[in-house]
Design a protein around this motif. Structure first.
Motif, mmCIF file in Angstrom:
data_model
loop_
_atom_site.group_PDB
_atom_site.id
_atom_site.type_symbol
_atom_site.label_atom_id
_atom_site.label_comp_id
_atom_site.label_asym_id
_atom_site.label_seq_id
_atom_site.Cartn_x
_atom_site.Cartn_y
_atom_site.Cartn_z
ATOM 1 N N ASP A 132 -61.078 -29.025 -10.117
ATOM 2 C CA ASP A 132 -59.736 -28.655 -10.582
ATOM 3 C C ASP A 132 -59.126 -29.772 -11.427
ATOM 4 N N MET B 19 -54.394 -22.350 6.254
ATOM 5 C CA MET B 19 -54.520 -23.732 5.836
ATOM 6 C C MET B 19 -54.296 -23.824 4.325
ATOM 7 N N ALA B 20 -53.565 -24.844 3.916
ATOM 8 C CA ALA B 20 -53.215 -24.995 2.498
ATOM 9 C C ALA B 20 -54.461 -25.291 1.669
ATOM 10 N N GLN B 21 -54.477 -24.709 0.473
ATOM 11 C CA GLN B 21 -55.578 -24.957 -0.447
ATOM 12 C C GLN B 21 -55.242 -26.191 -1.287
ATOM 13 N N LEU B 22 -56.116 -27.163 -1.275
ATOM 14 C CA LEU B 22 -55.891 -28.386 -2.036
ATOM 15 C C LEU B 22 -56.758 -28.391 -3.290
ATOM 16 N N LEU B 23 -56.294 -29.106 -4.314
ATOM 17 C CA LEU B 23 -57.078 -29.221 -5.532
ATOM 18 C C LEU B 23 -58.308 -30.081 -5.279
ATOM 19 N N GLY B 24 -59.443 -29.646 -5.837
ATOM 20 C CA GLY B 24 -60.670 -30.406 -5.706
ATOM 21 C C GLY B 24 -60.991 -31.156 -6.987
#
Length: 232
Positions: A9, A1-6
């Protein structure tokens, strides 16, 4: 699963951009307020050696280098490290062969040298849309110093994290078992991706061009005020 900016970040990115902008604005409204060409382009030729050195080193690197070089060595071994042996030689030739010419001609950019040496047409042809932030050269130098500090801290943090996860010796054992420790391959085969000879030649040539003719580097060298400081 792609890591998204939180959210964290985005906050870090916003702070980094804000601080970079503030550095530019500080130099825009301090000192001589960038009212003269000499201050804007050359930092009044009194920029300290250390920030200039750091900014030149950082300018030679990029996210492509930081990500690409480790990947290259993972795939093809550590022979690439030999490029580092050519760096001092290229740097010395630039310092004592190229820089004296720029200082003797009293130019403020590499493009001015081209005009004096080959004419205005060549200068116009070679020159790009080369601009600085509102704070002039000093703002550029100190902004890059700030950004390079973040870059190198990230590198150190990564090394520490991996060493804590695997152990420092284990990292080298994995590289050794994978056959990646290659430093002195003296083959003369021109089809080889890396040998001692082409790696050394690349390091020498790239850093000679970077230190001896690249506009972003030359302008920083000229900003320290004297040939001796620039060579240091």
């Amino acid at each position: 699963m792609a890591q998204l900016l939180g959210i964290v970040d985005y906050i870090v990115i916003a702070i980094t951009l804000a601080l970079s902008t503030l550095i530019g604005l500080y130099f825009r409204f301090s000192g001589g307020r960038q009212k003269t060409t000499n201050e804007f382009l050359m930092g009044n030729q009194n920029v300290h050696i250390l920030p200039v050195a750091v900014s030149i080193i950082a300018t030679s690197l990029s996210s492509v280098s930081v990500l690409g070089v480790p990947a290259e060595m993972y795939l093809h071994g550590t022979q690439y490290v030999i490029t580092g042996l050519g760096i001092p030689l290229g740097g010395l030739l630039a310092a004592y062969g190229f820089l004296p010419v720029f200082y003797e001609m009293q130019v403020s950019t590499a493009y001015q040298y081209l005009e004096k040496r080959f004419g205005k047409t060549i200068r116009t042809f070679v020159a790009t849309l080369y601009t600085f932030l509102t704070g002039g050269l000093k703002a550029v130098v100190w902004t890059v110093v700030f950004q390079s500090a973040l870059m190198y801290l990230a590198m150190v943090a990564l090394i520490v994290k991996i060493s804590m996860m695997l152990g420092f010796n284990e990292v080298f054992d994995i590289a050794r078992r994978g056959g990646r420790f290659i430093f002195f391959e003296f083959s003369g085969d021109l089809t080889e991706r890396y040998t001692f000879w082409n790696s050394f030649a690349y390091g020498f040539t790239f850093w000679l061009l970077l230190y001896g003719s690249n506009q972003s580097t030359i302008q920083r060298f000229l900003s320290v005020g004297s040939l001796r400081k620039a060579q240091q």
